[in-house]
Write an enzyme that holds these catalytic residues in place. Structure first.
Site, PDB file in Angstrom:
ATOM      1  N   PHE A  22      54.718 -11.867 119.326  1.00  0.00           N
ATOM      2  CA  PHE A  22      56.121 -12.209 119.566  1.00  0.00           C
ATOM      3  C   PHE A  22      56.795 -12.765 118.305  1.00  0.00           C
ATOM      4  CE2 PHE A  22      58.474 -16.168 121.188  1.00  0.00           C
ATOM      5  CZ  PHE A  22      59.725 -15.590 121.047  1.00  0.00           C
ATOM      6  N   TYR A 155      43.519 -26.323 122.454  1.00  0.00           N
ATOM      7  CA  TYR A 155      44.568 -25.670 121.659  1.00  0.00           C
ATOM      8  C   TYR A 155      45.235 -26.669 120.721  1.00  0.00           C
ATOM      9  CZ  TYR A 155      49.003 -23.477 120.463  1.00  0.00           C
ATOM     10  OH  TYR A 155      50.080 -22.986 119.768  1.00  0.00           O
TER      11      TYR A 155
END
Length: 324
Positions: A22, A155
């Site tokens: 993206f 993460y």
């Protein structure tokens, strides 16, 4: 000023890792539009072939199918490159809780491979994606660089480690590194599909298909949603930033704050839908509220975002109407 009037040497070569994703594909498109040579490195694990095909007929665009976990691939991709925009990573807080080993492999070792390849190839600037998740449970708003709390997911940990490596590579080796802490980026080509899809494209697609979206939690969580063109601007301005700014992390956002439930009803209104959402359990590892202080990026990078949430969401809705 946005990014379209920024000037680099005409012979500049950019490498965008994760360039089929993206954010990466938007960077590749912007740079090729500006006339610069762009190499896209992606293994297509989360990136899309469609994003590569979109640019494949441009003579100043080259696609390399490869994995940042392989140092040799990184070394070859960096040959002759002036600027690296390292977007390759696996996103999603919940998925990282399920797969911590894979996240360490891709997001930490992969990024370190890219830094080392950039160093050995004498790249001018190494700009890389970090995340607002590094603020963890620190309660103060707005979020200010240097005031981080306890991390809440693997993460977030991978992004914090990347930032520390960035500091070290500046200090030990003189590689100019710039960590960009993205806050909830949205816009054209963000994937609406899958269990870990970002909330805005997911809601838009479900509403267009007359499905009932599910909001995790009570909808009262807030985010600094950031339109993609602001992120492109930050990356390119980091490439032109002073060497004195290197080794730092910067918030990349608009500096606003939107509540999820408000966004949901705004999307319903914009799409002409009257659908009450379902409410599900809160997602593990999520931060409740997020809002960025962008004064450091403004001062040190010249970052001056053009797109507030209202302007960005109108453009995003139009794109999804035409492309879903």
């Amino acid at each position: 000023m946005g990014y379209k009037d920024l000037k680099f040497d005409d012979k500049s070569i950019f490498l965008v890792t994760g360039g089929a994703g993206f954010i990466g594909s938007n960077l590749c498109e912007a740079l090729t539009d500006m006339g610069y040579q762009v190499r896209c490195l992606d293994n297509l694990s989360t990136g899309k072939q469609d994003n590569v095909d979109l640019l494949s007929d441009r003579p100043n665009y080259t696609f390399i199918k490869g994995d940042i976990r392989e140092l040799d691939t990184c070394m070859k991709a960096c040959e002759g490159v002036d600027y690296v925009l390292n977007q390759a990573a696996w996103g999603s807080v919940p998925r990282s809780i399920e797969m911590p080993l894979l996240y360490e492999e891709i997001n930490i070792r992969g990024t370190l491979n890219m830094m080392e390849a950039a160093r050995q190839n004498k790249v001018k600037k190494f700009v890389f994606a970090s995340s607002s998740s590094v603020y963890g449970d620190h309660p103060v708003l707005p979020k200010v660089e240097g005031q981080e709390g306890n991390l809440l997911s693997p993460y977030a940990l991978t992004k914090r480690v990347d930032e520390e490596y960035g500091k070290l590579y500046k200090k030990l080796y003189g590689l100019d590194t710039y960590a960009l802490r993205y806050f909830n980026v949205f816009g054209r080509r963000q994937d609406p599909n899958g269990a870990y899809a970002a909330v805005i494209p997911k809601f838009i697609k479900q509403l267009l298909n007359d499905e009932v979206p599910t909001i995790n939690g009570d909808g009262k969580q807030s985010r600094d949603f950031t339109y993609i063109d602001n992120v492109v601007e930050a990356n390119l301005k980091a490439c032109l930033a002073s060497s004195d700014a290197a080794g730092n992390a910067f918030n990349v956002a608009y500096g606003g704050r939107e509540y999820l439930i408000d966004i949901y009803y705004d999307l319903c209104k914009a799409l002409g839908k009257d659908v009450e959402p379902n409410f599900g359990p809160e997602r593990a590892g999520d931060i409740k509220h997020s809002n960025a202080d962008i004064s450091k990026a403004k001062k040190m990078l010249g970052y001056d975002p053009d797109y507030d949430f209202k302007k960005g969401i109108a453009l995003a809705i139009e794109w999804y109407k035409e492309n879903l």
